[in-house]
Write an enzyme that holds these catalytic residues in place. Structure first.
Site, PDB file in Angstrom:
ATOM      1  N   ASN A 250     -34.397  60.871  -3.462  1.00 33.63           N
ATOM      2  CA  ASN A 250     -34.848  61.150  -2.015  1.00 33.63           C
ATOM      3  C   ASN A 250     -35.398  62.555  -1.800  1.00 33.63           C
ATOM      4  O   ASN A 250     -36.154  62.833  -0.938  1.00 33.63           O
ATOM      5  CB  ASN A 250     -33.653  60.996  -1.100  1.00 33.63           C
ATOM      6  CG  ASN A 250     -33.622  59.417  -0.414  1.00 33.63           C
ATOM      7  OD1 ASN A 250     -34.666  59.364   0.344  1.00 33.63           O
ATOM      8  ND2 ASN A 250     -32.587  58.799  -0.602  1.00 33.63           N
ATOM      9  N   CYS A 338     -25.090  59.035   4.387  1.00 35.16           N
ATOM     10  CA  CYS A 338     -25.847  58.262   3.371  1.00 35.16           C
ATOM     11  C   CYS A 338     -27.119  58.603   3.512  1.00 35.16           C
ATOM     12  O   CYS A 338     -27.596  59.685   3.511  1.00 35.16           O
ATOM     13  CB  CYS A 338     -25.532  56.723   3.450  1.00 35.16           C
ATOM     14  SG  CYS A 338     -25.761  55.901   4.938  1.00 35.16           S
ATOM     15  N   SER A 339     -28.070  57.758   3.656  1.00 34.63           N
ATOM     16  CA  SER A 339     -29.501  57.795   4.083  1.00 34.63           C
ATOM     17  C   SER A 339     -29.757  58.367   5.299  1.00 34.63           C
ATOM     18  O   SER A 339     -29.814  59.035   5.759  1.00 34.63           O
ATOM     19  CB  SER A 339     -30.577  56.906   3.497  1.00 34.63           C
ATOM     20  OG  SER A 339     -30.412  57.051   1.731  1.00 34.63           O
ATOM     21  N   GLY A 341     -27.463  56.923   7.652  1.00 32.41           N
ATOM     22  CA  GLY A 341     -26.157  57.224   8.205  1.00 32.41           C
ATOM     23  C   GLY A 341     -25.689  56.031   9.244  1.00 32.41           C
ATOM     24  O   GLY A 341     -24.800  56.192  10.191  1.00 32.41           O
ATOM     25  N   ARG A 344     -23.474  52.794   4.918  1.00 28.92           N
ATOM     26  CA  ARG A 344     -22.324  53.004   4.432  1.00 28.92           C
ATOM     27  C   ARG A 344     -21.493  53.903   5.069  1.00 28.92           C
ATOM     28  O   ARG A 344     -20.344  54.168   5.033  1.00 28.92           O
ATOM     29  CB  ARG A 344     -22.906  53.699   3.051  1.00 28.92           C
ATOM     30  CG  ARG A 344     -23.479  52.765   1.956  1.00 28.92           C
ATOM     31  CD  ARG A 344     -24.171  53.514   0.866  1.00 28.92           C
ATOM     32  NE  ARG A 344     -25.714  53.791   1.335  1.00 28.92           N
ATOM     33  CZ  ARG A 344     -26.630  53.862   0.526  1.00 28.92           C
ATOM     34  NH1 ARG A 344     -26.243  53.867  -0.744  1.00 28.92           N
ATOM     35  NH2 ARG A 344     -27.850  54.128   0.777  1.00 28.92           N
TER      36      ARG A 344
END
Lengths: 605, 527
Positions: A250, A338-339, A341, A344
């Site tokens: 990322n 996480c990415s 949010g 996860r």
């Protein structure tokens, strides 16, 4: 309904998926909302209902000697194999179902048709039944460290969060807005759970736009403010729930994770939960295992292993346990992302909350938790559940995994939860069924735009009304404020037959301990109620209420009779006890412990 | 015999004992002929830990200069550790344990020394005799008789003195049949299905050998079993291929040509070494906490234990189906007829017969189908999953039975009158016990050793009012119906109560069971 080509097909066979038993024969109906199969081959009228929106796939197989097979599988893991004698009928049913199961727009969902005969007031009250803002009050907020702000009231700060956010008091408006610019989709660090006992907090956000080297002073200030809000701790955890490799990838796209050098006193940690695509594929493989026809034990266990499903469940659980431990034992605050949010992050924050706080282990508490961590924080239900025809790559069983982790906890702590497995299954079912408005839309703002609160009903009052079915009779309140410390050894993770083979009744235990306990405890409660009523009646007969004139009357003030006077009246009432009314009373008399003194009366009769 | 010559060091002070669920304890260790005794005096309260030496399956010692550590791996799967000061003492104690835990002579074993105050050797030993069993089943008496042909164990050493056979078959014929069956185990009745008069018979394999020998009397006996009802089934617990191969070593199977009214079905059940190794692998997998989910599942699969559970239940289901649904009598055997045969026949009885599902009925079933029927307990249970000793005749067939019964009870939680604690207790007692019940390999051996006169009976003890409550199922609601288990792999589970008994997991489950019992009692009191 313009999509229904053939509303009724007769002589349809429903095959048993696992055994060689004779197929059931019946009639298939297509209504505007459901597919209904009515069995005609047996004496009792047996019906199978499938909601169109629950259908995940419809598959028409090549013509066989028996007829034309039609395989339907639903999002709640209900699978049905029909055989329709005419290929044309099958074609029509298939075509209709493909269309009906994937509405083009949200307004076609069942919730917009569903009308449970409630009036406007009830609908409005229903939507107010669960209020996540109240939960922050319950946690003791606002307090000297945290405040609830309406900075996001017009969704200007973050379009996918809801309007009221908990942030540290020391974070200025500038800090908040600055941090929002440095976080993916403006999802700033905001409060998820506040642990009164330790002052530690769980906060959640999306990944920082740190790229290879970018920094943001406001974001660093924001984290510091969170850290300072827990003055007793010298550091805070920052947990990235992604595998390290994914997070590093990322960075190249201008996103990434926190650099420990730039943030003061943070302890950074990856926990390695895979992304939505891996999870979707894993579930697919798991369902293939469930669908195997008479597999050997080895086939099944190997399939289970290869699906990787339980490995993922364990990863989510491990992360939840890590968070709870950080808060309860290290007394440190945690920031989770996480990415984006919303997947996860939602899973692990809600799991940690359940481990930390017994309130979320109650029927109402779980509603609050789902409302708070999932609905209002923008878990994209419409996309993840595939409610409407859309990008299949956005579909993923994120919520299912959360529910499964919860089930695993319940298996480890059979007395620790007020609710039972049925409650989890019912919630899961409603997430996908779209009968109620709660799980439609990807975020709060979308729901308001759809005017869901005016056009649909809320599921929570409905579940609350049926709460007696969802009770765990073994629940012990005495566990008190205990923080759950589940074991996450691999051998504690079991395949959830009750979820994935829920509709294959032959595979479930043939007798249910839960049902049995619910019945006997229900009976006991009824018995106790009758007992109280009876005591009142006896008191009336005894003349305590002579001036009332009616021996069967039960005026309200009688409910406060002291036990002493009751036993006294019981003895005096003895001569009166004969005839049919007493026969009935006899059955009810023996029960409750408090009524010991009345027993002789019943026995003599 | 004198145990003391094997005890060089009887007492050691300042030993540290580590065991599951308890903090380490410091105290005195004492070795006696049958026990390890650990006592700890902590202020006023003194605590005593008593461990039957027979329960110890493997011992690992790590001596160092001034002290040593002994790890004791028990047959009930518990692992304990002793830190002993003094290398000499450590080695002495280890040697004593090694010797005393594997005594071979039956009369040296602890049950012959166990004399609790509440029990008397004059109490009845065993629950019922073949005579009593026969007398209770009036409805079969016109077609079946009780034969005493084996009264001195000369016809079949592993059978009880009295067995039930068809009325029309006399003792002379039985003697001839016995010569045609391995170990003399001629076909006998083990279950009579009241609903349709069909029966389950069991035996060992016929000794047809490579020359396809026949035995007229054997054929007559089996003919008498089906007597007019047309067809019977033979469930052979070996694969077709195994049965064919058995002919090379003198064994064999009932051929279609000689037994035209019997239809053979082959279902391969594992036995002996394969089963023992399966248990060893499973316990190893359960004890290794370092691996990932994938590794755990792969090890679980690799142990094949659940596959054995699956096959046993499936075969028992098939047997019960033949009797109840198809209305045919069935003969079960494998080769010796003392292991898989008993497993399948007793499971089928649990499925079919509500009388075997009560606490008394279940223990009665075990007595009839395992103790009297000659399951060689002493051979099969000499060692459990931890032992490094070379495998001889060990096989956890009885544990497999208990596991299958647990699976049945899980699927029908209201149908059994007994509870999981009973199964766990039996799983422990079968390997190491204060009672004489599971000693020896047959009724004959038990009589010869004086087990029935000089030891106490476990089953009688378990049925005492003080114990009964604990081993009854609070949810029990008798049903007359057959209980058909699901044998889909998804429906079968690892028996956590047994295999994960010493993990934290078990503690919560035990609490839940207690809670459940209290709740039911409370509700029952109320209605």
């Amino acid at each position: 309904m313009e999509h229904i080509l053939t509303p009724k097909v007769e002589e349809v066979k429903l095959l048993d998926r696992y055994t060689a038993k004779k197929p059931a024969i019946g009639t298939l109906y297509l209504t505007a909302t459901h597919l209904i199969f009515v069995e005609t081959s047996c004496n009792t009228r047996k019906e199978t209902w499938m909601l169109h929106h629950l259908i995940a796939t419809v598959e028409k197989l090549p013509l066989t000697a028996m007829g034309c097979p039609l395989h339907i599988s639903c999002k709640n893991f209900h699978v049905a194999h029909f055989v329709i004698s005419s290929e044309r009928d099958c074609q029509n049913v298939h075509q209709s179902l493909v269309r009906l199961s994937q509405p083009g727009k949200v307004e076609e969902l069942y919730a917009f048709l569903y009308n449970p005969k409630q009036d406007e007031d009830e609908r409005r009250n229903g939507w107010g039944f669960i209020d996540s803002a109240m939960d922050f009050k319950r946690m003791g907020l606002p307090n000297e460290f945290w405040e609830m702000t309406d900075l996001n009231k017009n969704y200007e700060l973050c379009s996918t969060y809801h309007s009221e956010l908990g942030i540290p008091k020391t974070a200025s408006k500038g800090t908040v807005f600055g941090s929002a610019k440095f976080r993916s989709r403006g999802r700033i660090p905001t409060l998820s759970y506040y642990h009164k006992e330790s002052n530690a907090a769980i906060c959640r956000c999306s990944q920082p736009l740190s790229g290879l080297s970018a920094r943001c002073v406001e974001d660093e200030e924001m984290l510091q403010a969170i850290s300072r809000a827990n003055p007793k701790s010298t550091f805070m955890y920052v947990v990235d729930t992604r595998p390290k490799l994914n997070a590093m990838a990322n960075r190249a796209a201008g996103k990434g994770y926190e650099n420990e050098d730039n943030y003061s006193n943070i302890c950074f940690q990856f926990v390695g939960i895979e992304n939505i695509h891996v999870m979707r594929n894993s579930l697919q493989k798991l369902l293939e295992v469930c669908a195997m026809k008479s597999p050997t034990m080895s086939d099944y266990l190997t399939g289970l292993e290869n699906s990787g499903w339980l490995r993922h469940i364990k990863a989510v659980m491990d992360a939840g346990v890590f968070l709870a431990k950080a808060v309860a034992e290290d007394k440190a605050s945690v920031l989770v992302h996480c990415s984006d949010g919303w997947d996860r992050t939602a899973q692990v924050c809600s799991l940690a909350s359940i481990l930390l706080d017994p309130f979320y282990r109650t029927i109402k508490g779980l509603m609050v938790l789902i409302e708070k961590e999932w609905i209002s924080m923008g878990h994209k239900f419409t996309q993840r559940c595939g409610h409407v025809d859309g990008d299949p790559k956005e579909v993923s069983p994120v919520f299912t995994q959360f529910i499964e982790c919860l089930w695993n906890l319940m298996e480890q702590y059979p007395c620790g939860f007020e609710y039972n497995e049925k409650y989890l299954l019912e919630i899961h079912n409603h997430v996908y069924s779209c009968q109620f408005g709660n799980f439609i839309g990807n975020c709060q703002r979308e729901r308001e735009e759809m005017r869901l609160y005016e056009r649909t009903f809320s599921v929570w009052p409905f579940l609350w009304e049926n709460r007696h079915q969802y009770r765990n009779p073994l629940h012990k309140c005495s566990l008190g404020r205990e923080v759950l410390r589940p074991s996450t050894l691999p051998l504690n993770f079991k395949f959830w037959c009750g979820m994935y083979n829920h509709f294959d009744k032959g595979m479930q235990p043939k007798q249910s301990i839960l049902d049995h306990l619910l019945t006997i405890t229900q009976k006991k409660a009824e018995g106790e109620k009758k007992m109280t009523d009876l005591q009142i009646q006896l008191a009336v007969m005894d003349g305590v209420l002579a001036d009332q004139g009616s021996p069967t009357g039960t005026p309200p003030e009688q409910t406060s009779l002291s036990p002493v006077s009751v036993s006294h009246t019981a003895e005096n009432a003895k001569p009166l006890m004969n005839g049919a009314a007493v026969e009935e009373a006899e059955i009810e008399l023996v029960p409750t412990a408090g009524s010991e003194k009345m027993e002789p009366v019943a026995i003599e009769n | 015999m004198e145990f003391s010559e094997h005890i060089k060091t009887a007492n050691v002070e300042d030993v540290v004992l580590r065991r599951p669920f308890h903090p380490p304890m410091q105290g005195t260790l004492c070795v006696t002929g049958h026990h390890l005794l650990f006592s700890n005096r902590d202020g006023d309260s003194s605590r005593l830990v008593l461990l039957l030496l027979r329960n110890i399956d493997a011992i690992e010692k790590r001596p160092s200069v001034s002290s040593g550590t002994i790890t004791l791996k028990c047959k009930d799967l518990c692992v304990l550790q002793l830190d002993i000061p003094g290398m000499e003492e450590c080695l002495n104690i280890a040697r004593s344990i090694e010797y005393l835990s594997s005594l071979d002579i039956v009369s040296d074993m602890y049950p012959f020394f166990y004399r609790p105050l509440k029990l008397s050797l004059q109490d009845q030993w065993g629950l019922s005799s073949p005579e009593q069993n026969y007398a209770q089943m009036e409805e079969l008496q016109d077609r079946w008789r009780l034969s005493h042909v084996n009264k001195d164990y000369s016809v079949c050493p592993s059978y009880p003195p009295a067995v039930i056979v068809p009325h029309s078959i006399d003792d002379e014929t039985l003697v001839k049949v016995a010569k045609f069956r391995q170990g003399g185990r001629f076909p006998v009745l083990c279950y009579y299905h009241r609903k349709n008069g069909m029966v389950i018979m069991r035996s060992s394999q016929p000794l047809t050998g490579a020359n396809r020998k026949r035995c007229r009397e054997d054929e007559l006996l089996l003919q008498a079993v089906i007597d007019g009802s047309g067809l019977g089934y033979i469930i052979d617990t070996r694969s077709n291929q195994q049965a064919q191969q058995a002919r090379m070593t003198g064994g064999g199977f009932e051929s279609k040509s000689s037994y035209s009214c019997w239809k053979r079905l082959h279902r391969q059940l594992e036995r002996g070494k394969v089963l023992q190794e399966s248990l060893i692998k499973l316990v190893e997998a359960c004890g290794d906490h370092s691996h990932s989910v994938d590794r755990w599942l792969s090890k679980l699969e690799n142990s094949k234990w659940l596959s054995h559970v699956h096959t046993a239940l499936a075969t028992a289901g098939l047997l019960a189906e033949c009797v109840e649904r198809d209305g045919h009598s069935v003969l079960v055997h494998g080769s010796e007829g003392t292991d898989a045969t008993l497993l399948v026949s007793s499971l089928a009885q649990l499925i079919l017969d509500p009388n075997t599902r009560t606490l008394d009925g279940f223990l009665g079933l075990l007595e009839r189908e395992w103790l009297l029927a000659g399951h060689p307990f002493q051979h099969r249970c000499a060692h459990s999953a931890y032992s490094h000793a070379r495998l001889r005749l060990e096989a956890p067939v009885f544990v497999l039975l208990l596991d299958c019964v647990w699976q049945l009870a899980r699927q029908f939680p209201l149908a059994m009158g007994f509870s999981e604690p009973l199964l766990l207790r039996l799983a422990r007692e079968v390997y190491a016990s204060d009672y004489g019940t599971f000693l020896c390999n047959s009724d004959q051996e038990r009589c010869a050793a004086g087990v029935k006169e000089r030891t106490h009976c476990l089953f009688q003890f378990l049925l005492k009012p003080s114990e009964r409550e604990h081993y009854s199922n609070p949810l029990y609601e008798p049903t007359e119906l057959a209980i058909w288990p699901s044998i889909q792999p998804q429906s079968l589970q690892l028996w956590r109560g047994l295999f994960l008994r010493w993990t934290q997991h078990a503690v919560h489950l035990e609490k839940a069971q207690e809670e459940l019992r209290n709740l039911v009692i409370e509700c029952r009191g109320a209605s």
